[in-house]
Design a protein around this motif. Structure first.
Motif, PDB file in Angstrom:
ATOM      1  N   LYS A  56       0.237  13.422  -0.727  1.00 52.76           N
ATOM      2  CA  LYS A  56       0.792  12.067  -0.773  1.00 52.76           C
ATOM      3  C   LYS A  56       2.075  11.951  -1.611  1.00 52.76           C
ATOM      4  CE  LYS A  56      -3.607   9.773   0.185  1.00 52.76           C
ATOM      5  NZ  LYS A  56      -3.454   9.186   1.510  1.00 52.76           N
ATOM      6  N   GLY A  57       1.969  11.485  -2.869  1.00 53.30           N
ATOM      7  CA  GLY A  57       3.155  11.245  -3.697  1.00 53.30           C
ATOM      8  C   GLY A  57       3.976  12.497  -3.981  1.00 53.30           C
ATOM      9  N   LEU A  58       3.438  13.668  -3.660  1.00 52.69           N
ATOM     10  CA  LEU A  58       4.180  14.926  -3.858  1.00 52.69           C
ATOM     11  C   LEU A  58       5.487  14.895  -3.061  1.00 52.69           C
ATOM     12  CD1 LEU A  58       4.615  17.915  -4.619  1.00 52.69           C
ATOM     13  CD2 LEU A  58       2.891  18.526  -2.910  1.00 52.69           C
ATOM     14  N   VAL A  80      -4.778  13.470  -5.303  1.00 53.81           N
ATOM     15  CA  VAL A  80      -3.998  13.140  -4.096  1.00 53.81           C
ATOM     16  C   VAL A  80      -3.417  11.739  -4.201  1.00 53.81           C
ATOM     17  CG1 VAL A  80      -4.200  12.698  -1.618  1.00 53.81           C
ATOM     18  CG2 VAL A  80      -5.106  14.815  -2.593  1.00 53.81           C
ATOM     19  N   ILE A  81      -4.197  10.779  -4.698  1.00 53.97           N
ATOM     20  CA  ILE A  81      -3.651   9.428  -4.905  1.00 53.97           C
ATOM     21  C   ILE A  81      -3.105   9.274  -6.321  1.00 53.97           C
ATOM     22  CG2 ILE A  81      -4.328   7.016  -5.241  1.00 53.97           C
ATOM     23  CD1 ILE A  81      -6.061   7.190  -2.792  1.00 53.97           C
ATOM     24  N   SER A  82      -3.836   9.760  -7.317  1.00 54.66           N
ATOM     25  CA  SER A  82      -3.498   9.440  -8.715  1.00 54.66           C
ATOM     26  C   SER A  82      -2.322  10.261  -9.242  1.00 54.66           C
ATOM     27  CB  SER A  82      -4.728   9.676  -9.601  1.00 54.66           C
ATOM     28  OG  SER A  82      -5.183  11.015  -9.485  1.00 54.66           O
ATOM     29  N   MET A  99       0.810  -1.226   0.000  1.00 54.46           N
ATOM     30  CA  MET A  99       0.000   0.000   0.000  1.00 54.46           C
ATOM     31  C   MET A  99       0.840   1.271   0.000  1.00 54.46           C
ATOM     32  SD  MET A  99      -3.133  -0.279  -0.401  1.00 54.46           S
ATOM     33  CE  MET A  99      -3.675   1.342   0.114  1.00 54.46           C
ATOM     34  N   ALA A 100       2.171   1.113  -0.070  1.00 53.40           N
ATOM     35  CA  ALA A 100       3.056   2.297  -0.038  1.00 53.40           C
ATOM     36  C   ALA A 100       2.621   3.233   1.095  1.00 53.40           C
ATOM     37  CB  ALA A 100       3.016   3.035  -1.372  1.00 53.40           C
ATOM     38  N   GLY A 101       2.529   2.665   2.296  1.00 55.45           N
ATOM     39  CA  GLY A 101       2.059   3.469   3.434  1.00 55.45           C
ATOM     40  C   GLY A 101       0.571   3.692   3.271  1.00 55.45           C
ATOM     41  N   LEU A 102       0.201   4.893   2.937  1.00 51.01           N
ATOM     42  CA  LEU A 102      -1.190   5.196   2.574  1.00 51.01           C
ATOM     43  C   LEU A 102      -1.181   5.753   1.157  1.00 51.01           C
ATOM     44  CD1 LEU A 102      -2.722   6.857   5.758  1.00 51.01           C
ATOM     45  CD2 LEU A 102      -3.309   4.650   4.771  1.00 51.01           C
ATOM     46  N   TRP A 103      -0.853   4.905   0.191  1.00 55.29           N
ATOM     47  CA  TRP A 103      -0.850   5.270  -1.239  1.00 55.29           C
ATOM     48  C   TRP A 103       0.208   6.328  -1.551  1.00 55.29           C
ATOM     49  CZ3 TRP A 103      -5.486   3.238  -3.727  1.00 55.29           C
ATOM     50  CH2 TRP A 103      -6.553   2.945  -2.875  1.00 55.29           C
ATOM     51  N   GLY A 137       5.327  11.041   1.117  1.00 53.29           N
ATOM     52  CA  GLY A 137       4.945  10.862   2.512  1.00 53.29           C
ATOM     53  C   GLY A 137       6.043  11.180   3.510  1.00 53.29           C
ATOM     54  N   TYR A 138       7.225  11.583   3.032  1.00 53.84           N
ATOM     55  CA  TYR A 138       8.324  11.871   3.979  1.00 53.84           C
ATOM     56  C   TYR A 138       8.067  13.148   4.755  1.00 53.84           C
ATOM     57  CZ  TYR A 138      11.556   8.316   2.027  1.00 53.84           C
ATOM     58  OH  TYR A 138      12.184   7.142   1.646  1.00 53.84           O
ATOM     59  N   GLN A 139       7.245  14.019   4.192  1.00 50.55           N
ATOM     60  CA  GLN A 139       6.851  15.241   4.892  1.00 50.55           C
ATOM     61  C   GLN A 139       5.377  15.493   4.585  1.00 50.55           C
ATOM     62  OE1 GLN A 139       8.508  18.180   6.708  1.00 50.55           O
ATOM     63  NE2 GLN A 139       9.365  16.244   7.433  1.00 50.55           N
ATOM     64  N   PRO A 140       4.597  16.004   5.559  1.00 50.65           N
ATOM     65  CA  PRO A 140       3.204  16.327   5.265  1.00 50.65           C
ATOM     66  C   PRO A 140       3.110  17.579   4.398  1.00 50.65           C
ATOM     67  CG  PRO A 140       3.715  16.804   7.576  1.00 50.65           C
ATOM     68  CD  PRO A 140       4.964  16.253   6.956  1.00 50.65           C
ATOM     69  N   ILE A 141       2.509  17.455   3.233  1.00 51.01           N
ATOM     70  CA  ILE A 141       2.328  18.616   2.356  1.00 51.01           C
ATOM     71  C   ILE A 141       1.182  18.322   1.397  1.00 51.01           C
ATOM     72  CG2 ILE A 141       4.077  17.790   0.700  1.00 51.01           C
ATOM     73  CD1 ILE A 141       4.724  20.783   0.121  1.00 51.01           C
ATOM     74  N   GLY A 142       0.415  19.359   1.059  1.00 43.95           N
ATOM     75  CA  GLY A 142      -0.641  19.267   0.056  1.00 43.95           C
ATOM     76  C   GLY A 142      -0.648  20.568  -0.717  1.00 43.95           C
ATOM     77  N   ALA A 143      -1.416  20.595  -1.807  1.00 41.35           N
ATOM     78  CA  ALA A 143      -1.495  21.846  -2.571  1.00 41.35           C
ATOM     79  C   ALA A 143      -2.667  21.787  -3.539  1.00 41.35           C
ATOM     80  CB  ALA A 143      -0.198  22.095  -3.352  1.00 41.35           C
TER      81      ALA A 143
END
Ligand SMILES: Cc1ncc(COP(=O)(O)O)c(CNc2cccc(C(=O)O)c2)c1O
Length: 458
Positions: free
Chosen positions: A288-290, A261-263, A56-60, A293-299
């Protein structure tokens, strides 16, 4: 406490003080959590010395795999240089600028503007406020409705949870908030009946047109959707679905938000799921894949026109960690690794096709009705009767839960959603590791099959 602390002691303290997401706490605490201590590549280690294949690559999210020293170095370097500063009060910093530039280069079309968040949920909350502000600034303040799908997942904040269509979430805490409407999902296996996938895809897409006409096109701001639903069970829509959705959003002039976020970032064998599905969103949500998962980030990545309109007002929104310098630096290095190691291309041209071939062979198993995969996100539908696609006599999710437990015991992480089993491994998984994944999945399916029969559940 350390990774050498005995498992039972860690579990007791975890049970005493730590609330887990999406978890029935007393049930978990009765058996104790599995303590993951280290990870490398596609492999996890737990506190009992088990070596687990993380399907599951952690959580995708861990697209480049665990143990990448370059990401550690990027974080350490940035922490020393500038561990934090905000971008609120007319200030900026190099990591936020450099990552925004890189995302503008990678994102398709004129998606050239980045609004940062600390997670995918926060980015979708941003999108909800963005699209409403956009129409207000264009002199159409009544154009406020956002349309989503039942069983979509867009996050867990009140806004994003309301954008999502998971009724179990809405039931806790008074969701959804006003102004969000839902249409049905393009889930042919579970809801297509005796229609062909092609007919079903058109039918479900046309629900959007009907909903827009019901609400009034002048009142509808946007449609939000995952190119491929993830947490809903990896629902790959019929080929006819997205072209029809694109026609409808174009015809009625509403904004299209693609939740990537996943795709995003190679998961589908393309940089973005929008490219795999041939759609042109005005806004893309990423997380996620951005950063793997090594750091929390979204955009939120916005097209020129939306950014220009919203840029003509003070958009009163943002988070302390919007554009966090360490998160941005790690994300930038993560994107470099994806690019320089040709990981996305290899998923499209080599390991993705190999995984597809091996994964689809699972349909030979008596428990498996269909196996669908795009790039490296896939799902199998468990059923007692392949021809009729019948559900199990047992409560929905029972077969999925039993199979997931068997996977865990066979040192393979596969998520279940209802009676669908999901894989989303790190994109760096090798062919030999794909073979191991399939072997362990098959063994787990055999064991689950035996258990379901013993218990008279099929
Ligand atoms: C499409 C999509 N959009 C938004 C979010 C929210 O992102 P954050 O969690 O970073 O706020 C997600 C997250 N998806 C997600 C998160 C946690 C668990 C699972 C699961 O499938 O078990 C899936 C997601 O899959």
């Amino acid at each position: 406490l350390s990774t050498n602390t005995p498992t039972a002691e860690l579990q007791a303290i975890d049970a005493a003080h730590h609330m887990h997401p999406f978890t029935h706490a007393s049930q978990l605490n009765a058996k104790g959590a599995r303590i993951i201590t280290r990870a490398e590549g596609v492999w996890l280690n737990d506190s009992d010395g088990n070596r687990i294949l993380d399907g599951m690559a952690g959580l995708w999210c861990v697209n480049v795999g665990y143990g990448r020293e370059e990401l550690v170095d990027a974080a350490a370097r940035q922490m020393r240089e500038l561990p934090f500063y905000n971008t609120f009060f007319q200030t900026s910093h190099v990591p936020a600028i450099a990552l925004a530039q890189r995302l503008a280069e990678l994102a398709p079309g004129d998606l050239n503007h980045v609004f940062y968040a600390g997670s995918g949920s926060e980015a979708n909350d941003t999108n909800l406020r963005l699209v409403r502000t956009y129409w207000a600034e264009k002199g159409q303040p009544q154009k406020q409705w956002v349309i989503s799908r039942w069983n979509a997942y867009h996050g867990s904040t009140v806004g994003a949870g309301s954008l999502g269509g998971m009724k179990g979430m809405h039931a806790q805490g008074g969701m959804p908030i006003p102004g969000i409407a839902y249409i049905d999902q393009p889930y042919w296996w579970g809801e297509g009946g005796d229609k062909t996938p092609e007919e079903f895809g058109l039918e479900r897409a046309r629900q959007l047109e009907a909903k827009i006409l019901e609400l009034g096109p002048e009142n509808v701001a946007a449609f939000i959707a995952e190119p491929v639903q993830g947490a809903g069970g990896v629902i790959i829509p019929p080929e006819t679905y997205w072209p029809e959705i694109q026609r409808i959003v174009d015809q009625y002039g509403i904004l299209l938000i693609a939740d990537e976020v996943i795709s995003g970032f190679g998961r589908t064998g393309h940089w973005f799921g929008s490219q795999a599905m041939g759609i042109k969103p005005h806004i893309m949500t990423v997380a996620k894949g951005l950063s793997s998962g090594y750091q929390p980030i979204g955009a939120s990545i916005l097209c020129d026109e939306v950014a220009e309109v919203v840029g003509n007002c003070e958009f009163n929104h943002g988070y302390t960690y919007s554009g966090h310098p360490v998160a941005c630096a790690v994300a930038l290095e993560n994107l470099r690794i994806l690019e320089d190691e040709g990981i996305v291309d290899r998923v499209r041209d080599e390991t993705g096709p190999y995984l597809k071939e091996r994964f689809e062979s699972l349909t030979d198993h008596p428990l498996v009705g269909e196996a669908r995969i795009i790039g490296m996100m896939g799902s199998i539908a468990l059923t007692p009767d392949k021809a009729s696609r019948a559900p199990f006599a047992a409560e929905a999710g029972t077969a999925g839960y039993i199979t997931r437990e068997r996977c865990f015991n066979n040192n393979l992480i596969m998520r279940h959603v209802g009676d669908r089993m999901i894989i989303s491994p790190p994109l760096v998984i090798a062919k030999s590791e794909i073979d191991t994944l399939i072997e362990r999945a098959w063994k787990s399916l055999d064991e689950a099959h035996a258990k379901l029969k013993d218990e008279g559940l099929m």
